[in-house]
Every structure is written in structure tokens, then in C-alpha cells.
Design a protein around this motif. Structure first.
Motif, mmCIF file in Angstrom:
data_model
loop_
_atom_site.group_PDB
_atom_site.id
_atom_site.type_symbol
_atom_site.label_atom_id
_atom_site.label_comp_id
_atom_site.label_asym_id
_atom_site.label_seq_id
_atom_site.Cartn_x
_atom_site.Cartn_y
_atom_site.Cartn_z
ATOM 1 N N ASN A 113 39.537 54.229 21.133
ATOM 2 C CA ASN A 113 39.788 52.939 21.785
ATOM 3 C C ASN A 113 39.211 52.955 23.197
ATOM 4 O OD1 ASN A 113 41.771 54.180 23.545
ATOM 5 N ND2 ASN A 113 43.209 54.081 21.825
ATOM 6 N N ALA A 161 38.249 56.046 25.957
ATOM 7 C CA ALA A 161 36.887 56.143 26.494
ATOM 8 C C ALA A 161 36.923 56.169 28.020
ATOM 9 C CB ALA A 161 36.045 54.970 26.010
ATOM 10 N N THR A 206 33.663 61.319 20.547
ATOM 11 C CA THR A 206 34.189 60.059 20.017
ATOM 12 C C THR A 206 35.496 59.700 20.715
ATOM 13 O OG1 THR A 206 35.383 61.168 18.228
ATOM 14 C CG2 THR A 206 33.144 60.404 17.743
ATOM 15 N N ALA A 207 35.763 58.405 20.744
ATOM 16 C CA ALA A 207 37.017 57.879 21.279
ATOM 17 C C ALA A 207 37.472 56.762 20.353
ATOM 18 C CB ALA A 207 36.830 57.352 22.697
ATOM 19 N N VAL A 267 32.585 54.870 20.632
ATOM 20 C CA VAL A 267 33.927 54.306 20.704
ATOM 21 C C VAL A 267 34.118 53.293 19.585
ATOM 22 C CG1 VAL A 267 35.621 53.186 22.218
ATOM 23 C CG2 VAL A 267 33.722 54.504 23.226
ATOM 24 N N ARG A 286 33.565 55.142 13.100
ATOM 25 C CA ARG A 286 33.391 56.160 14.137
ATOM 26 C C ARG A 286 32.688 57.398 13.573
ATOM 27 N NH1 ARG A 286 38.471 55.997 15.883
ATOM 28 N NH2 ARG A 286 39.145 57.946 14.942
ATOM 29 N N THR A 317 29.767 51.316 21.659
ATOM 30 C CA THR A 317 31.136 50.864 21.430
ATOM 31 C C THR A 317 31.191 49.662 20.495
ATOM 32 O OG1 THR A 317 33.192 50.133 22.499
ATOM 33 C CG2 THR A 317 31.146 49.409 23.530
#
Length: 150
Positions: free
Chosen positions: A48, A52, A45-46, A22, A29, A80
Motif C-alpha cells: 500500500n 511505500a 514490493t509494498a 506498489v 504485485r 504503483t
């Protein structure tokens, strides 16, 4: 000295770890994703904290119950960024550790700022590790080997 810094998860422990990365910064990222994939990890992947939480099935709305169960069973680690708009990595960490199902999943916080009070706060809240950016392949290998031992 090893010729390669990657780990052969299939032969060493019999599975491919799934890591949720994250970070609001696309370059960071992609870097984390590349480093993890070089170590034979499956990566999601995220961009924000909210994305997530949605992936993990931890949003307050319960519209994602089937996705929620599948995601929870597949994520072995979360990495993160600390500084993100909307929800910091610290806030994300707290939400994950409050979850009865996700609280055992290791969370690693990364940041470009070395602030001892921030580091201590994250570790006290249950972060597995706090690492400084930019991450290097050796950092990821060390982290994954540490996880393999747990």
C-alpha cells in the motif's frame, strides 16, 4: 528479433536498477515483481501507499532517518497501482513529487481502467508514464529502456 526480452543491465549501463513496486493486490504485485526481475532489476514490493512511504522515508514521523537515507539513494523507479485502499497511487505520486529528495525518481502509474482524465491527471502531476494492466514483459522492457536513455 531478440531471443530474450530481458536486459543485461550490468554490461549495458553498469548497475542494477532498484524498483519499488506498489500494489494492494498480491497477484498483481507478484506479476510486476517477476517481470522486473526477468529484466535484471532489484525489486522491493509494498502492499500500500503507506508502506511505500515508510520504505522511502517519506512518512511524517522521522523515526526512520537512517533507513530513509539508505532507501532514497537506492530506488531508481517506482511503479504503483492507481486504485488502492487508504491511499491511491495518485496520492502516493503527489507525496513523492513533493519530496525534495525523491521528486526526481520516475513514478509509473498502472491501472486496469483506461480513463483519460485519470491518465492526464497523473501525467500532469509528474508521472513518468501511465500503463494499463496487466503488464507484459515487453511493457517492462520498453519502460526500462526508456529510463536507461534518460
Amino acid at each position: 528479433m531478440e531471443a530474450s526480452s530481458s536486459l543485461d543491465w550490468d554490461s549495458e549501463i553498469g548497475f542494477q536498477p532498484h524498483v519499488l513496486a506498489v500494489d494492494d493486490n498480491l497477484v498483481d504485485r507478484k506479476l510486476v515483481e517477476k517481470l522486473l526481475k526477468n529484466s535484471a532489476c532489484k525489486v522491493t514490493t509494498a502492499e500500500n501507499g503507506r508502506s511505500a512511504l515508510e520504505f522511502l522515508g517519506l512518512l511524517d514521523d522521522h523515526q526512520h532517518s537512517n533507513l530513509e537515507r539508505r532507501s532514497r539513494s537506492k530506488v531508481n523507479m517506482i511503479i504503483t497501482d492507481y486504485c488502492m485502499p487508504g491511499m491511491s497511487g495518485y496520492e502516493l505520486l503527489k507525496r513523492i513529487k513533493r519530496s525534495s529528495i525523491m521528486k526526481e525518481v520516475p513514478v509509473v502509474i498502472v491501472s486496469s481502467e483506461n480513463v483519460p482524465t485519470r491518465i492526464n491527471k497523473c501525467l500532469e502531476e509528474g508521472a513518468e508514464m501511465f500503463m494499463l494492466k496487466p503488464l507484459k514483459q515487453s511493457d517492462v522492457v520498453k519502460l526500462l529502456k526508456c529510463q536507461m536513455m534518460n
